[in-house]
Design an enzyme around this catalytic site. Structure first.
Site, PDB file in Angstrom:
ATOM      1  N   GLU A 192       0.857  -1.189   0.000  1.00 21.07           N
ATOM      2  CA  GLU A 192       0.000   0.000   0.000  1.00 21.07           C
ATOM      3  C   GLU A 192       0.895   1.241   0.000  1.00 21.07           C
ATOM      4  O   GLU A 192       1.877   1.299   0.748  1.00 21.07           O
ATOM      5  CB  GLU A 192      -0.892   0.019   1.249  1.00 21.07           C
ATOM      6  CG  GLU A 192      -1.782   1.253   1.332  1.00 21.07           C
ATOM      7  CD  GLU A 192      -2.757   1.185   2.505  1.00 21.07           C
ATOM      8  OE1 GLU A 192      -3.530   0.207   2.596  1.00 21.07           O
ATOM      9  OE2 GLU A 192      -2.717   2.111   3.341  1.00 21.07           O
TER      10      GLU A 192
ATOM     11  N   TYR B   7      -6.764   6.807  -0.913  1.00 26.45           N
ATOM     12  CA  TYR B   7      -7.574   7.932  -1.373  1.00 26.45           C
ATOM     13  C   TYR B   7      -7.560   8.952  -0.251  1.00 26.45           C
ATOM     14  O   TYR B   7      -7.867   8.609   0.901  1.00 26.45           O
ATOM     15  CB  TYR B   7      -8.988   7.396  -1.597  1.00 26.45           C
ATOM     16  CG  TYR B   7      -9.921   8.251  -2.388  1.00 26.45           C
ATOM     17  CD1 TYR B   7      -9.857   8.257  -3.779  1.00 26.45           C
ATOM     18  CD2 TYR B   7     -10.881   9.017  -1.755  1.00 26.45           C
ATOM     19  CE1 TYR B   7     -10.750   9.012  -4.514  1.00 26.45           C
ATOM     20  CE2 TYR B   7     -11.780   9.770  -2.491  1.00 26.45           C
ATOM     21  CZ  TYR B   7     -11.700   9.761  -3.873  1.00 26.45           C
ATOM     22  OH  TYR B   7     -12.590  10.507  -4.598  1.00 26.45           O
TER      23      TYR B   7
ATOM     24  N   HIS C  92      -7.957   2.866  -4.126  1.00 25.34           N
ATOM     25  CA  HIS C  92      -8.935   3.083  -3.039  1.00 25.34           C
ATOM     26  C   HIS C  92      -9.915   4.165  -3.512  1.00 25.34           C
ATOM     27  O   HIS C  92      -9.538   5.063  -4.267  1.00 25.34           O
ATOM     28  CB  HIS C  92      -8.238   3.561  -1.766  1.00 25.34           C
ATOM     29  CG  HIS C  92      -7.303   2.550  -1.160  1.00 25.34           C
ATOM     30  ND1 HIS C  92      -7.079   2.472   0.202  1.00 25.34           N
ATOM     31  CD2 HIS C  92      -6.528   1.591  -1.710  1.00 25.34           C
ATOM     32  CE1 HIS C  92      -6.207   1.501   0.451  1.00 25.34           C
ATOM     33  NE2 HIS C  92      -5.849   0.961  -0.698  1.00 25.34           N
TER      34      HIS C  92
ATOM     35  N   ARG D 279     -16.435   3.692   2.566  1.00 21.21           N
ATOM     36  CA  ARG D 279     -17.263   4.832   2.945  1.00 21.21           C
ATOM     37  C   ARG D 279     -16.399   6.065   3.189  1.00 21.21           C
ATOM     38  O   ARG D 279     -16.700   7.159   2.739  1.00 21.21           O
ATOM     39  CB  ARG D 279     -18.034   4.501   4.230  1.00 21.21           C
ATOM     40  CG  ARG D 279     -18.976   5.608   4.647  1.00 21.21           C
ATOM     41  CD  ARG D 279     -19.414   5.441   6.082  1.00 21.21           C
ATOM     42  NE  ARG D 279     -18.332   5.755   7.019  1.00 21.21           N
ATOM     43  CZ  ARG D 279     -18.467   5.762   8.335  1.00 21.21           C
ATOM     44  NH1 ARG D 279     -19.619   5.436   8.888  1.00 21.21           N
ATOM     45  NH2 ARG D 279     -17.462   6.072   9.129  1.00 21.21           N
TER      46      ARG D 279
ATOM     47  N   ALA E 297     -20.455   1.823   2.884  1.00 16.65           N
ATOM     48  CA  ALA E 297     -19.701   1.303   1.745  1.00 16.65           C
ATOM     49  C   ALA E 297     -20.536   0.302   0.941  1.00 16.65           C
ATOM     50  O   ALA E 297     -20.399   0.220  -0.282  1.00 16.65           O
ATOM     51  CB  ALA E 297     -18.416   0.658   2.238  1.00 16.65           C
TER      52      ALA E 297
ATOM     53  N   GLN F  23       4.171   7.910  16.291  1.00 20.10           N
ATOM     54  CA  GLN F  23       3.403   7.681  15.056  1.00 20.10           C
ATOM     55  C   GLN F  23       2.425   6.523  15.259  1.00 20.10           C
ATOM     56  O   GLN F  23       1.241   6.615  14.950  1.00 20.10           O
ATOM     57  CB  GLN F  23       4.381   7.364  13.900  1.00 20.10           C
ATOM     58  CG  GLN F  23       3.801   6.561  12.745  1.00 20.10           C
ATOM     59  CD  GLN F  23       4.686   5.370  12.338  1.00 20.10           C
ATOM     60  OE1 GLN F  23       5.788   5.167  12.841  1.00 20.10           O
ATOM     61  NE2 GLN F  23       4.180   4.566  11.426  1.00 20.10           N
TER      62      GLN F  23
HETATM   63  P1  FAD Z   1     -18.580   0.792   6.112  1.00 20.85           P
HETATM   64  O1  FAD Z   1     -18.399  -0.586   5.601  1.00 20.85           O
HETATM   65  O2  FAD Z   1     -19.722   1.590   5.588  1.00 20.85           O
HETATM   66  O3  FAD Z   1     -18.660   0.719   7.698  1.00 20.85           O
HETATM   67  C1  FAD Z   1     -18.603   1.921   8.485  1.00 20.85           C
HETATM   68  C2  FAD Z   1     -19.366   1.712   9.788  1.00 20.85           C
HETATM   69  O4  FAD Z   1     -20.774   1.619   9.503  1.00 20.85           O
HETATM   70  C3  FAD Z   1     -19.024   0.420  10.536  1.00 20.85           C
HETATM   71  O5  FAD Z   1     -19.083   0.689  11.910  1.00 20.85           O
HETATM   72  C4  FAD Z   1     -20.127  -0.550  10.118  1.00 20.85           C
HETATM   73  O6  FAD Z   1     -20.357  -1.545  11.085  1.00 20.85           O
HETATM   74  C5  FAD Z   1     -21.312   0.402   9.988  1.00 20.85           C
HETATM   75  N1  FAD Z   1     -22.313  -0.035   9.006  1.00 20.85           N
HETATM   76  C6  FAD Z   1     -22.089  -0.569   7.794  1.00 20.85           C
HETATM   77  N2  FAD Z   1     -23.256  -0.793   7.157  1.00 20.85           N
HETATM   78  C7  FAD Z   1     -24.244  -0.382   7.989  1.00 20.85           C
HETATM   79  C8  FAD Z   1     -25.670  -0.338   7.903  1.00 20.85           C
HETATM   80  N3  FAD Z   1     -26.314  -0.787   6.820  1.00 20.85           N
HETATM   81  N4  FAD Z   1     -26.368   0.174   8.958  1.00 20.85           N
HETATM   82  C9  FAD Z   1     -25.737   0.634  10.058  1.00 20.85           C
HETATM   83  N5  FAD Z   1     -24.372   0.616  10.195  1.00 20.85           N
HETATM   84  C10 FAD Z   1     -23.647   0.111   9.179  1.00 20.85           C
HETATM   85  N6  FAD Z   1     -10.000   5.911   4.372  1.00 20.85           N
HETATM   86  C11 FAD Z   1      -9.688   6.873   3.456  1.00 20.85           C
HETATM   87  O7  FAD Z   1     -10.138   8.027   3.576  1.00 20.85           O
HETATM   88  N7  FAD Z   1      -8.908   6.593   2.357  1.00 20.85           N
HETATM   89  C12 FAD Z   1      -8.392   5.359   2.149  1.00 20.85           C
HETATM   90  O8  FAD Z   1      -7.694   5.135   1.165  1.00 20.85           O
HETATM   91  C13 FAD Z   1      -8.688   4.320   3.095  1.00 20.85           C
HETATM   92  N8  FAD Z   1      -8.211   3.070   2.926  1.00 20.85           N
HETATM   93  C14 FAD Z   1      -8.542   2.084   3.834  1.00 20.85           C
HETATM   94  C15 FAD Z   1      -8.057   0.777   3.631  1.00 20.85           C
HETATM   95  C16 FAD Z   1      -8.344  -0.227   4.544  1.00 20.85           C
HETATM   96  C17 FAD Z   1      -7.820  -1.627   4.299  1.00 20.85           C
HETATM   97  C18 FAD Z   1      -9.138   0.057   5.695  1.00 20.85           C
HETATM   98  C19 FAD Z   1      -9.426  -1.021   6.696  1.00 20.85           C
HETATM   99  C20 FAD Z   1      -9.613   1.342   5.899  1.00 20.85           C
HETATM  100  C21 FAD Z   1      -9.331   2.367   4.982  1.00 20.85           C
HETATM  101  N9  FAD Z   1      -9.800   3.675   5.143  1.00 20.85           N
HETATM  102  C22 FAD Z   1      -9.507   4.652   4.221  1.00 20.85           C
HETATM  103  C23 FAD Z   1     -10.570   4.043   6.350  1.00 20.85           C
HETATM  104  C24 FAD Z   1     -12.095   3.903   6.120  1.00 20.85           C
HETATM  105  O9  FAD Z   1     -12.522   4.865   5.181  1.00 20.85           O
HETATM  106  C25 FAD Z   1     -12.770   4.126   7.473  1.00 20.85           C
HETATM  107  O10 FAD Z   1     -12.467   3.075   8.350  1.00 20.85           O
HETATM  108  C26 FAD Z   1     -14.267   4.388   7.434  1.00 20.85           C
HETATM  109  O11 FAD Z   1     -14.648   4.908   8.711  1.00 20.85           O
HETATM  110  C27 FAD Z   1     -15.139   3.183   7.161  1.00 20.85           C
HETATM  111  O12 FAD Z   1     -15.088   2.795   5.861  1.00 20.85           O
HETATM  112  P2  FAD Z   1     -15.785   1.387   5.418  1.00 20.85           P
HETATM  113  O13 FAD Z   1     -15.692   1.336   3.953  1.00 20.85           O
HETATM  114  O14 FAD Z   1     -15.245   0.279   6.203  1.00 20.85           O
HETATM  115  O15 FAD Z   1     -17.288   1.708   5.876  1.00 20.85           O
END
Ligand code: FAD
Length: 287
Positions: free
Chosen positions: A17, A49, A77, A107, A127, A214
């Protein structure tokens, strides 16, 4: 090539990454490193991203270059926080036009200047909705995030797993984890996924510790716990020149153990550091 096809061929992947430089920093600062990263022959390189959609153009530009110039698969991403549907569709089209096959659909976190951002007012609140939308438009290989210790917003891990299952069912091809420092947490997580009938490949994400402050900051932001072994390491080496060496060794041990235990692949958070990544790749016998 789609990353999902690598798994179909039973490949245990090793991937990197990287992150785009700040907008005030020339993009060449990362372009200049791509050749070195590519020469280590990772199976793919993911490009983050910028939080809140900042630097989004840079993600596509870098991911496109990795694939077009170096022949290494890229994973772009893609977060939907704060974007209009027009912006999301334009980005999907741009990625398609740039020949990018693999997206990590997220998300995103609340923007830094709006920590109480109301996701119910976002085009997609989760997401899973973004994934459903992308699936309805284009045939990308889609990865998504997962959280072995639960997402920081989640009050109960079982809720998080429930929503993870809903997300995967929207058409996720593979998952990449939040970073963690204790492999037992990941192995327990894999067991939980089975009970939720989540069967896609899962790549553990490992970040080497370079500086004590960090890692404390990152771990507190994402909710990763620090095992006693790591705390002792930080106490012993934090603030000394030996911290980086110790951190690289710790990450290498984690990676070796994961590979030996037959995980689907490992994702190395390089922090854009070529030298440290080369040492890790040598330590785990991949260079
Ligand atoms: P989701 O899957 O939508 O989950 C977010 C929260 O909502 C969780 O608590 C979940 O349990 C809850 N949830 C999901 N669906 C529902 C529903 N239907 N009803 C109620 N609650 C629900 N961030 C960046 O800005 N840029 C990046 O490039 C980036 N890369 C990442 C790479 C990895 C491998 C990881 C693990 C994280 C990364 N992140 C990045 C951080 C990520 O954007 C955050 O963790 C964000 O808060 C959640 O994104 P998600 O896609 O997991 O969200």
């Amino acid at each position: 090539m789609k990353i999902s096809d690598m798994f179909k061929n039973n490949k245990q992947t090793v991937s990197f990454e990287i992150f785009p430089p700040k907008l005030t920093t020339p993009i060449e600062t990362i372009f200049d490193k791509l050749g070195d990263f590519a020469s280590m022959k990772p199976d793919f390189i993911s490009v983050t991203y910028g939080a809140g959609g900042s630097k989004k153009g840079r993600t596509v530009e870098i991911a496109s270059k990795i694939k077009g110039e170096y022949g290494i698969e890229s994973l772009a991403h893609f977060t939907c926080v704060g974007h209009s549907i027009e912006e999301i569709n334009a980005l999907i089209k741009e990625m398609k036009d740039e020949n990018i096959d693999n997206l990590l659909a997220l998300r995103g976190d609340p923007p830094a200047d709006n920590p109480d951002f109301d996701f119910s007012k976002n085009v997609f609140a989760h997401a899973s909705e973004l994934i459903k939308h992308i699936r309805s438009k284009e045939n990308f290989c889609i990865g998504a995030a997962c959280y072995p210790e639960g997402h920081v917003d989640s009050t109960r891990i079982k809720h998080d797993l429930h929503y993870l299952k809903l997300k995967v069912d929207q058409g996720v091809d593979f998952l990449i984890t939040q970073l963690f420092f204790d492999n037992r947490i990941f192995y327990d997580f894999l067991d939980k996924l089975i009970t939720y009938n989540i069967t896609c490949p899962v790549l553990p994400s490992i970040m080497p510790v370079f500086k004590a402050d960090q890692i404390k900051r990152i771990a507190s932001m994402c909710g990763a716990s620090m095992p006693a072994k790591l705390v002792l390491l930080l106490d012993k080496y934090g603030g000394t020149d030996d911290m980086q060496k110790a951190g690289i060794e710790y990450a290498s041990e984690q990676l070796k153990d994961l590979l030996d235990n037959g995980v689907d692949g490992v994702h190395i958070n390089t922090m854009n550091r070529v030298d440290a990544t080369q040492t890790i790749m040598q330590n785990i016998g991949k260079l």
